[in-house]
Structure formats: structure tokens, C-alpha cells
Design a protein around this motif. Structure first.
Motif, PDB file in Angstrom:
ATOM      1  N   MET A   1       2.171  71.154 -35.698  1.00  0.00           N
ATOM      2  CA  MET A   1       1.302  70.724 -34.631  1.00  0.00           C
ATOM      3  C   MET A   1       1.231  71.856 -33.601  1.00  0.00           C
ATOM      4  N   HIS A   2       0.053  72.042 -33.016  1.00  0.00           N
ATOM      5  CA  HIS A   2      -0.166  73.067 -32.000  1.00  0.00           C
ATOM      6  C   HIS A   2      -0.393  72.409 -30.642  1.00  0.00           C
ATOM      7  N   LEU A   3       0.203  72.974 -29.629  1.00  0.00           N
ATOM      8  CA  LEU A   3      -0.038  72.569 -28.245  1.00  0.00           C
ATOM      9  C   LEU A   3      -0.831  73.698 -27.601  1.00  0.00           C
ATOM     10  N   ILE A   4      -2.043  73.384 -27.153  1.00  0.00           N
ATOM     11  CA  ILE A   4      -2.905  74.380 -26.531  1.00  0.00           C
ATOM     12  C   ILE A   4      -3.052  74.024 -25.061  1.00  0.00           C
ATOM     13  N   GLU A   5      -2.781  74.988 -24.191  1.00  0.00           N
ATOM     14  CA  GLU A   5      -2.851  74.791 -22.743  1.00  0.00           C
ATOM     15  C   GLU A   5      -3.899  75.726 -22.145  1.00  0.00           C
ATOM     16  N   ILE A   6      -4.666  75.174 -21.219  1.00  0.00           N
ATOM     17  CA  ILE A   6      -5.679  75.945 -20.494  1.00  0.00           C
ATOM     18  C   ILE A   6      -5.284  75.908 -19.019  1.00  0.00           C
ATOM     19  N   LEU A   7      -5.111  77.073 -18.417  1.00  0.00           N
ATOM     20  CA  LEU A   7      -4.782  77.184 -17.000  1.00  0.00           C
ATOM     21  C   LEU A   7      -6.072  77.481 -16.239  1.00  0.00           C
ATOM     22  N   LEU A   8      -6.424  76.595 -15.310  1.00  0.00           N
ATOM     23  CA  LEU A   8      -7.699  76.689 -14.599  1.00  0.00           C
ATOM     24  C   LEU A   8      -7.496  76.816 -13.094  1.00  0.00           C
ATOM     25  N   PRO A   9      -8.263  77.667 -12.445  1.00  0.00           N
ATOM     26  CA  PRO A   9      -8.173  77.767 -10.985  1.00  0.00           C
ATOM     27  C   PRO A   9      -8.798  76.537 -10.331  1.00  0.00           C
ATOM     28  N   LEU A  10      -8.293  76.181  -9.169  1.00  0.00           N
ATOM     29  CA  LEU A  10      -8.881  75.087  -8.403  1.00  0.00           C
ATOM     30  C   LEU A  10      -9.925  75.575  -7.409  1.00  0.00           C
ATOM     31  N   GLY A  52      -2.777  94.248  -6.689  1.00  0.00           N
ATOM     32  CA  GLY A  52      -3.276  94.812  -5.437  1.00  0.00           C
ATOM     33  C   GLY A  52      -2.178  95.149  -4.454  1.00  0.00           C
ATOM     34  N   GLY A  53      -0.985  95.472  -4.954  1.00  0.00           N
ATOM     35  CA  GLY A  53       0.109  95.856  -4.079  1.00  0.00           C
ATOM     36  C   GLY A  53       0.848  94.701  -3.441  1.00  0.00           C
ATOM     37  N   ALA A  54       0.495  93.472  -3.784  1.00  0.00           N
ATOM     38  CA  ALA A  54       1.149  92.299  -3.201  1.00  0.00           C
ATOM     39  C   ALA A  54       1.225  91.194  -4.244  1.00  0.00           C
ATOM     40  N   THR A  55       2.031  90.208  -3.947  1.00  0.00           N
ATOM     41  CA  THR A  55       2.096  89.044  -4.818  1.00  0.00           C
ATOM     42  C   THR A  55       0.927  88.122  -4.498  1.00  0.00           C
ATOM     43  N   GLN A  56       0.147  87.818  -5.514  1.00  0.00           N
ATOM     44  CA  GLN A  56      -0.995  86.922  -5.376  1.00  0.00           C
ATOM     45  C   GLN A  56      -0.555  85.503  -5.714  1.00  0.00           C
ATOM     46  N   ARG A  57      -1.201  84.515  -5.127  1.00  0.00           N
ATOM     47  CA  ARG A  57      -0.858  83.105  -5.339  1.00  0.00           C
ATOM     48  C   ARG A  57      -2.133  82.300  -5.525  1.00  0.00           C
ATOM     49  N   GLU A  58      -2.070  81.325  -6.440  1.00  0.00           N
ATOM     50  CA  GLU A  58      -3.243  80.499  -6.692  1.00  0.00           C
ATOM     51  C   GLU A  58      -2.804  79.125  -7.187  1.00  0.00           C
ATOM     52  N   ASP A  59      -3.420  78.062  -6.664  1.00  0.00           N
ATOM     53  CA  ASP A  59      -3.194  76.729  -7.193  1.00  0.00           C
ATOM     54  C   ASP A  59      -4.021  76.574  -8.455  1.00  0.00           C
ATOM     55  N   ILE A  60      -3.393  76.005  -9.487  1.00  0.00           N
ATOM     56  CA  ILE A  60      -4.079  75.861 -10.763  1.00  0.00           C
ATOM     57  C   ILE A  60      -3.941  74.436 -11.292  1.00  0.00           C
ATOM     58  N   ALA A  61      -4.854  74.085 -12.152  1.00  0.00           N
ATOM     59  CA  ALA A  61      -4.786  72.848 -12.920  1.00  0.00           C
ATOM     60  C   ALA A  61      -4.470  73.245 -14.358  1.00  0.00           C
ATOM     61  N   VAL A  62      -3.867  72.331 -15.096  1.00  0.00           N
ATOM     62  CA  VAL A  62      -3.534  72.584 -16.493  1.00  0.00           C
ATOM     63  C   VAL A  62      -4.114  71.456 -17.333  1.00  0.00           C
ATOM     64  N   MET A  63      -4.774  71.832 -18.414  1.00  0.00           N
ATOM     65  CA  MET A  63      -5.220  70.854 -19.408  1.00  0.00           C
ATOM     66  C   MET A  63      -4.586  71.240 -20.729  1.00  0.00           C
ATOM     67  N   GLU A  64      -4.145  70.221 -21.468  1.00  0.00           N
ATOM     68  CA  GLU A  64      -3.536  70.523 -22.757  1.00  0.00           C
ATOM     69  C   GLU A  64      -3.965  69.517 -23.809  1.00  0.00           C
ATOM     70  N   VAL A  65      -4.047  70.015 -25.030  1.00  0.00           N
ATOM     71  CA  VAL A  65      -4.344  69.168 -26.174  1.00  0.00           C
ATOM     72  C   VAL A  65      -3.367  69.506 -27.287  1.00  0.00           C
ATOM     73  N   MET A  66      -3.219  68.562 -28.197  1.00  0.00           N
ATOM     74  CA  MET A  66      -2.427  68.795 -29.398  1.00  0.00           C
ATOM     75  C   MET A  66      -3.378  68.736 -30.581  1.00  0.00           C
ATOM     76  N   ALA A  67      -3.220  69.678 -31.502  1.00  0.00           N
ATOM     77  CA  ALA A  67      -4.107  69.762 -32.656  1.00  0.00           C
ATOM     78  C   ALA A  67      -3.293  70.125 -33.892  1.00  0.00           C
TER      79      ALA A  67
END
Length: 101
Positions: A1-10, A52-67
Motif C-alpha cells: 500500500m502507498h501513502l501519498i501526501e500533498i503539502l499545500l500552502p495556505l 534567502g539568508g534566513a529561515t522561511q516559515r509557512e503554514d501548510i495544509a496536508v492531504m493524504e490518500v492511500m492507494a
């Protein structure tokens, strides 16, 4: 079984939230194709990386499916579509083998 995850910006580069329909439409598309999806939208994860010379930060959503199988071409096409839709330089789609108990 495969777990596929998509990381999306908010939010986009200007800090504007993407429309909820973007996530709803994707969740429905994945449900139709794979029979279900798990969405982590209400308690966003935080992504951090050096850039860019600094640590970047971003809130993300995650979607996952099993196939049962992993169609690399199908997922690459979806990744390209989402990268353009969410106006990203790079978007993470990852797959790992999992064993169900």
C-alpha cells in the motif's frame, strides 16, 4: 500500500489566503479517484526551510490518500497542476510504502 501526501500552502506570497474551494475541489477529486482522502486543514502544520539568508516559515495544509499502486505520471501531472494553481516554485508530493495492520 502507498501513502501519498500533498503539502499545500495556505497563503500566497502576499499573505492572502487561497480560496477554500481549492482544497475542497482537490479533496473531492482525490476521493473520487481513490475512494477517500484525509485532509489536515483546520490545524495547519508549519513548514520551515532555509532560503534567502534566513529561515522561511509557512503554514501548510496536508492531504493524504492511500492507494494500492502508485502511478508516477498521474501524480506528476497533478503536482504540476497544483504548483501552478497555488503559484508555487516547488510543491511537495511524497509517497511512501506502508503496511496496514
Amino acid at each position: 500500500m502507498h501513502l501519498i501526501e500533498i503539502l499545500l500552502p495556505l497563503r500566497d506570497a502576499d499573505g492572502e489566503a487561497f480560496p477554500a474551494e481549492y482544497y475542497d475541489d482537490l479533496a473531492q477529486h482525490l476521493t473520487d479517484k481513490f475512494g477517500g482522502v484525509t485532509s489536515f486543514l483546520r490545524a495547519p502544520a508549519e513548514g520551515r526551510w532555509h532560503g534567502g539568508g534566513a529561515t522561511q516559515r509557512e503554514d501548510i495544509a496536508v492531504m493524504e490518500v492511500m492507494a494500492r499502486s502508485f502511478d508516477r505520471e498521474w501524480w506528476a501531472a497533478l503536482k504540476n497542476e497544483l504548483t501552478a494553481k497555488f503559484r508555487q516554485e516547488e510543491l511537495i508530493v511524497r509517497c511512501q510504502m506502508v503496511e496496514l495492520l
